[in-house]
Write an enzyme that holds these catalytic residues in place. Structure first.
Site, PDB file in Angstrom:
ATOM      1  N   ILE A 670       0.556  -1.170  -0.019  1.00 20.49           N
ATOM      2  CA  ILE A 670       0.234   0.090  -0.592  1.00 20.49           C
ATOM      3  C   ILE A 670       0.960   1.353   0.122  1.00 20.49           C
ATOM      4  O   ILE A 670       0.500   2.516  -0.238  1.00 20.49           O
ATOM      5  CB  ILE A 670      -0.894   0.299   0.632  1.00 20.49           C
ATOM      6  CG1 ILE A 670       0.124   0.039   3.068  1.00 20.49           C
ATOM      7  CG2 ILE A 670      -2.137  -0.921   0.686  1.00 20.49           C
ATOM      8  CD1 ILE A 670      -1.438  -0.401   3.677  1.00 20.49           C
ATOM      9  N   GLY A 671       2.237   1.259   0.052  1.00 21.04           N
ATOM     10  CA  GLY A 671       3.017   2.420  -0.106  1.00 21.04           C
ATOM     11  C   GLY A 671       4.287   1.636   0.250  1.00 21.04           C
ATOM     12  O   GLY A 671       4.648   0.778   0.850  1.00 21.04           O
ATOM     13  N   GLY A 673       7.702   4.159   0.818  1.00 17.26           N
ATOM     14  CA  GLY A 673       8.778   4.983   1.655  1.00 17.26           C
ATOM     15  C   GLY A 673       9.986   5.652   2.001  1.00 17.26           C
ATOM     16  O   GLY A 673      10.730   4.623   0.905  1.00 17.26           O
ATOM     17  N   GLY A 676      11.145   1.770   3.822  1.00 15.67           N
ATOM     18  CA  GLY A 676      10.309   0.328   3.510  1.00 15.67           C
ATOM     19  C   GLY A 676       9.263   0.910   3.288  1.00 15.67           C
ATOM     20  O   GLY A 676       8.698   1.635   2.268  1.00 15.67           O
ATOM     21  N   VAL A 678       5.125  -0.472   2.740  1.00 20.50           N
ATOM     22  CA  VAL A 678       3.857  -0.817   3.780  1.00 20.50           C
ATOM     23  C   VAL A 678       2.570  -1.547   3.144  1.00 20.50           C
ATOM     24  O   VAL A 678       2.574  -1.536   1.866  1.00 20.50           O
ATOM     25  CB  VAL A 678       3.124   0.447   4.430  1.00 20.50           C
ATOM     26  CG1 VAL A 678       2.266   0.081   5.419  1.00 20.50           C
ATOM     27  CG2 VAL A 678       4.012   1.397   4.293  1.00 20.50           C
ATOM     28  N   LYS A 693       5.110  -2.046   8.368  1.00 22.36           N
ATOM     29  CA  LYS A 693       5.604  -1.417   7.486  1.00 22.36           C
ATOM     30  C   LYS A 693       7.380  -2.033   7.694  1.00 22.36           C
ATOM     31  O   LYS A 693       7.402  -2.277   8.803  1.00 22.36           O
ATOM     32  CB  LYS A 693       5.490  -0.102   8.503  1.00 22.36           C
ATOM     33  CG  LYS A 693       7.056   0.869   8.162  1.00 22.36           C
ATOM     34  CD  LYS A 693       6.925   2.041   7.908  1.00 22.36           C
ATOM     35  CE  LYS A 693       7.336   2.930   7.108  1.00 22.36           C
ATOM     36  NZ  LYS A 693       6.872   4.087   6.904  1.00 22.36           N
ATOM     37  N   ASP A 804       9.910  13.623   9.424  1.00 19.52           N
ATOM     38  CA  ASP A 804       9.798  13.593   8.386  1.00 19.52           C
ATOM     39  C   ASP A 804       7.899  13.627   7.902  1.00 19.52           C
ATOM     40  O   ASP A 804       7.600  12.839   7.600  1.00 19.52           O
ATOM     41  CB  ASP A 804       9.920  11.714   7.770  1.00 19.52           C
ATOM     42  CG  ASP A 804       9.892  12.137   6.496  1.00 19.52           C
ATOM     43  OD1 ASP A 804       9.559  10.790   6.018  1.00 19.52           O
ATOM     44  OD2 ASP A 804       9.911  12.304   5.769  1.00 19.52           O
TER      45      ASP A 804
END
Ligand code: NAG
Ligand code: NAG
Ligand code: NAG
Ligand code: NAG
Ligand code: NAG
Ligand code: NAG
Ligand code: NAG
Ligand code: NAG
Length: 907
Positions: A670-671, A673, A676, A678, A693, A804
């Site tokens: 799903i993501g 970043g 790392g 997710v 994550k 962040d």
């Protein structure tokens, strides 16, 4: 006397000339032809069937096999027919000396080397058939001298280069076959000059460009084969007016345009039409059914739309229809019209937008049917029992629909069925009659709702190569019968069911199997026993097995190290109860030694130690029990269920996360970043949805500090901070460091998605219902973020710097409450990486950088993050939320920034 002698001599001469006994001496021999044939034989490499054995001096060359001489010119060779003689040979240039040659039939051999230019000298030639050989080089460019040539058939060789323009002058040519060669260039326009042409093939020739208009000048054409090239543009419309055409194939090109509505009224002799694999559009003209001679229609893999043609039943000779992979939108009523087609063998309408249910009248289709595919449509209902009528059916594919109910028992009558696809539907029950399908080689039943047990009768399908039953609700044990099918080789897949019992020993007899997947069931018992037969290979050499998946069962005991278990990447056995042993890369603990100890003394010691251990265990248990009772009394008011849930989650392992995220599959990603990726995951048998994550730290060691750091973060609770449920630090199955945080899953995704929805839609060209957040929601979110930040900075036991802050780190729950994620990661990373010397230089600098656009300029590269830096990032975030512009927008260059952009608006 002299007179009598003269009479006798004359009689003798007559006798000599008109009897055939001394023919070999009296019939003239043309030395040129004889030598040319002798030279032909000298280039032979192999003649396994002795086709040229009669080509010797004791036989006249006109009687050599495959040689035909002229009647009018008895010594001249007119035909050479050595077709299908298994000859491996090159074609001697001396063939050019056989000046009376009319026909050359050398097809279906292994002629190699070039076609000699000398053939161009043979002006009497009418037929050249060299098809299905390995001739290389170019097509001779002097064939125009062979002005009597009618048939030039060079299909299926290894010829290269362009097609010589020279061929355009062969006015008598009726057949031009150049297909299946390595030719290049465009389709020649001079084809239009070949006014006698009946048949033309340029298939598999690497032709590009358009089909030349000129071809429509040839009014006699019957057979056109242009398939598998790179032809583009439209079919010249004039082609559809050539009423003599009976075969038209342009399959697998890049042609477009629609079929003229009059096709059936003009192509009155058409028998076969193949348009498969192009980009044709529009609807199927109703006139098609006026071409009553049609036998084969293949319009599959195009962009045709509209309804299916309804009156194909008028085409009484129809044998095959292919309408697959278009966008036909209809129900299945067209099938009813096909019941008059008594020779129908193939129906392929898969991959369209067909709806509705399979009509019972399907049973009235011709019993000649051999192939039926309706795969990948939107069909519902059940399969009518009448399916059992099609005794000649070899393939039935109705996978990827919404069909359901019981699979009819009558399916067992299909004795010729070889491939049955019922996968990805909603079928509920398997009939035992499946076992009557003795010709079946592939059985696809995966991803249905099939419950009950696997019928042992499947063991009668003695020709089964692949059995796919995964993703169902099958229970009971695996019938040993199906595991004793020696034919099974491609795959045996029972994954993701509820099968119990032990893996039967018979699995060992599947000697040819490439894939065995019984993962995610409830199989129990000692692993090694089930596979013992396998591991004792009964023959020398490697087993075929390439993929063995026994994961997520309840197997226990020793993991073997022999056979397929020698190769760690071919085997998956994790997620079982208590496995031990195996090769080191599988990372199981060593098995306790079970061998009886010969040393008596240490044997006694073992007994003593065991007794002591049991006593200690009992004592400890007792103490724990007392403590537990005490604790229980103290914490009775607290909600025990959530405590136990959290406790459970704390012990999450790599294997559990792997299972929860379906092997960290792309579907669950799903993501991605800075730190790392997710993944969405389901823990506790799908009860809890989480976000996992996976940290991409590339830092070895430091597991302890990571876990204690996470544990500290886990205790930080705030309404607007993403809850960390658990952490995992271990090795993955490849022996790499694996660190992950398990957080609550946020249904509404990240703020990033909400703010920049439109950019994404534009980029991907996908129309989606537009989601939007209004001003007040934005304000709420801004306040949420601020309170989270304030909590982190001022109300934790030690200050936590986010480091962040940006929209993709702000997550929204189902009530649109903002939750700040990734907090404390900066600290974890600096902690973890400073404790590991080797990573100090590379990782801290790259990971602590924050995100460009949100990092305060004065706290740039390499500097430590701080609370003012977080506040700066928050400010940028606010501006972004209310302007909808990213700080990295293309607008902001040459001194302009998001900040100055907003300032200017106020000025
Ligand atoms: C044999 O054929 C060659 C070539 O066509 C020709 O020149 C020659 O005269 C022929 N010989 C006889 C004896 O017919
Ligand atoms: C020549 O061919 C004939 C017919 O095939 C065969 O009978 C004969 O044995 C052959 N002679 C030689 C010397 O090979
Ligand atoms: C060529 O020879 C084969 C085998 O003897 C025969 O079947 C075929 O009909 C011949 N072809 C022609 C065109 O004469
Ligand atoms: C076809 O030609 C290519 C190169 O021209 C050659 O490598 C290949 O072996 C040939 N194939 C056959 C079947 O002769
Ligand atoms: C089919 O043929 C019939 C009879 O020749 C004619 O009346 C009809 O118009 C044709 N249909 C189409 C769609 O061309
Ligand atoms: C089949 O043929 C019969 C007799 O020729 C005709 O009456 C009937 O309408 C046809 N059925 C279909 C579906 O075309
Ligand atoms: C079924 O197929 C066989 C062999 O292909 C053929 O001989 C037979 O006629 C077919 N039966 C029907 C009913 O079409
Ligand atoms: C399957 O085979 C069994 C035994 O040969 C037979 O009794 C049964 O009727 C068959 N079922 C079907 C549907 O053909």
């Amino acid at each position: 006397m002299v007179r009598w002698l003269l009479v006798l001599y004359t009689i003798l001469m007559w006798w000599c000339c008109f009897s055939n006994i001394p023919a070999a001496y009296l019939v003239k021999v043309n030395e040129t032809d004889r030598l040319a044939l002798v030279a032909f034989k000298t280039t032979i490499d192999r003649d396994p069937y002795g086709a040229l054995s009669s080509w010797n001096d004791s036989v006249h060359y006109c009687d050599w096999e495959g040689v035909l001489c002229s009647r009018r010119h008895p010594h001249r060779v007119t035909e050479l027919n050595l077709s299908s003689r298994h000859l491996v040979i090159s074609l001697s240039p001396h063939i050019g000396n056989l000046s009376f040659l009319k026909s050359i039939y050398l097809q279906d051999n292994s002629f190699h080397g070039p076609i000699p230019q000398e053939i161009g000298r043979l002006f009497r030639l009418q037929t050249i058939q060299l098809n299905n050989n390995s001739f290389g080089g170019g097509i001779p460019n002097n064939l125009s001298s062979c002005s009597n040539l009618k048939i030039l058939y060079l299909i299926d060789n290894n010829l290269t280069g362009n097609i010589p323009a020279d061929l355009g002058s062969l006015e008598k040519l009726t057949t031009l076959g150049l297909g299946k060669n390595q030719l290049s260039g465009t389709m020649p326009r001079w084809v239009g000059n070949l006014s006698s042409l009946l048949s033309v093939s340029f298939a598999y020739c690497n032709m590009h460009g358009e089909i030349p208009q000129e071809i429509t000048r040839v009014r006699s054409l019957k057979f056109i084969q242009l398939s598998v090239n790179n032809l583009s543009g439209r079919i010249p419309s004039g082609l559809f007016n050539i009423s003599t055409i009976n075969f038209l194939a342009v399959a697998y090109n890049q042609l477009r345009g629609s079929i003229p509505h009059y096709i059936g009224s003009t192509l009155t002799n058409i028998k076969s039409v193949f348009l498969i694999g192009n980009s044709f559009t529009g609807t199927i003209p109703t006139s098609l059914s006026n071409a009553t001679g049609l036998l084969e229609i293949n319009f599959s893999i195009n962009d045709f739309t509209g309804p299916m043609p309804k009156d194909l039943g008028k085409l009484l000779g129809l044998q095959a229809i292919g309408f697959a992979m278009n966008r036909f939108q209809d129900d299945l009523s067209f099938i009813l019209s096909l019941t008059n087609c008594t020779n129908l063998q193939i129906i392929d309408v898969g991959g369209n937008l067909l709806r509705g249910s399979l009509p019972d009248a399907i049973a009235n289709l011709s019993t000649t049917l051999g192939f039926m595919s309706m795969r990948d449509n939107q069909l519902h209902g059940s399969i009518p029992p009448g399916i059992g009528n099609f005794l000649n059916l070899t393939l039935l594919h109705v996978g990827l629909n919404n069909l359901g109910g019981h699979i009819p028992t009558t399916i067992g009558k299909l004795h010729n069925l070889q491939e049955l696809y019922l996968n990805i539907n909603k079928f509920t029950k398997l009939p035992t009659s499946l076992g009557n399908l003795t010709s079946l080689s592939l059985l696809h039943l995966e991803r249905n709702n099939i419950h009950g047990s696997i019928p042992p009768s499947l063991g009668n399908c003695r020709n089964l190569l692949g059995l796919y039953l995964s993703h169902n609700n099958l229970n009971g044990s695996i019938p040993p019968e199906i595991l004793s099918l020696p034919s099974i080789s491609i795959s045996f897949n029972l994954a993701r069911n509820a099968l119990t019992g032990v893996l039967p020993q018979e699995v060992g007899s599947l000697k040819n199997l490439v894939e065995l997947d019984v993962s995610n069931n409830r199989l129990s018992g000692p692993l090694a026993n089930s596979l013992s037969k396998w591991l004792i290979p009964s023959y020398v050499g490697e087993l075929q097995l390439k993929n063995l998946n026994l994961s997520f069962n309840k197997l226990h005991g020793k993991v073997p190290t022999e056979g397929v278990f020698r190769n760690g990447s071919a085997v998956s056995v994790f997620g079982n109860n208590d496995l031990c042993g195996g090769i080191p890369t599988l990372k199981f603990p060593p098995c306790p030694s079970l061998e009886p100890n010969k040393n008596n003394l240490s044997h006694k010691m073992t007994i003593i130690l065991s007794v002591v251990a049991v006593l200690v265990f009992c004592l400890t248990s007792f103490v724990c029990f007392i403590i537990f009772l005490h604790r229980r009394r103290v914490s009775r008011k607290k909600a025990p269920s959530t405590v136990s849930l959290k406790h459970q989650l704390m012990r999450v392992t790599y294997a559990e996360l792997l299972k929860a995220t379906d092997g960290f599959s792309v579907e669950n990603l799903i993501g991605v970043g800075n730190y790392g990726s997710v993944y969405k995951g389901m823990l506790n048998q799908g009860q809890i949805v989480v976000a996992v994550k996976v940290l991409n730290l590339q830092i070895k060691g430091a597991s302890k500090s990571f876990l204690s750091e996470c544990e500290e973060l886990r205790t930080i609770r705030h309404r607007n901070l993403l809850k960390i449920l658990s952490a995992c630090s271990s090795m993955d199955f490849h022996g790499n460091e694996f660190k992950a945080l398990v957080c609550e899953y946020m249904a509404n995704g990240s703020l990033e998605n909400w703010l920049h929805q439109n950019d994404q839609v534009e980029n991907e060209g996908i129309e989606e219902e537009s989601r939007n957040i209004d001003l007040f929601q934005r304000l709420d979110i801004a306040i949420d973020i601020a309170s989270a930040l304030e909590y982190l900075h001022c109300h934790c036991s030690s200050t936590i710097i986010h480091g962040d802050l940006k929209p993709s780190n702000i997550l929204l729950d189902d009530r649109m409450t903002a939750q700040v994620g990734d907090f404390g990661l900066a600290k974890i990373i600096s902690m973890v990486s400073t404790s590991s010397e080797e990573a100090q230089h590379q990782s801290t600098s790259t990971l602590l950088r924050g995100t460009i656009g949100y990092v305060a300029p004065e706290y740039g590269m390499g500097d430590r993050a701080s609370t003012p830096a977080d506040v700066y990032s928050y400010g940028i975030l606010l501006l972004e939320m209310f302007t909808g512009k990213r700080p990295t927008d293309n607008l902001f260059k040459d001194g302009m920034s998001l900040h100055s952009f907003v300032m200017r608006a106020f000025a």
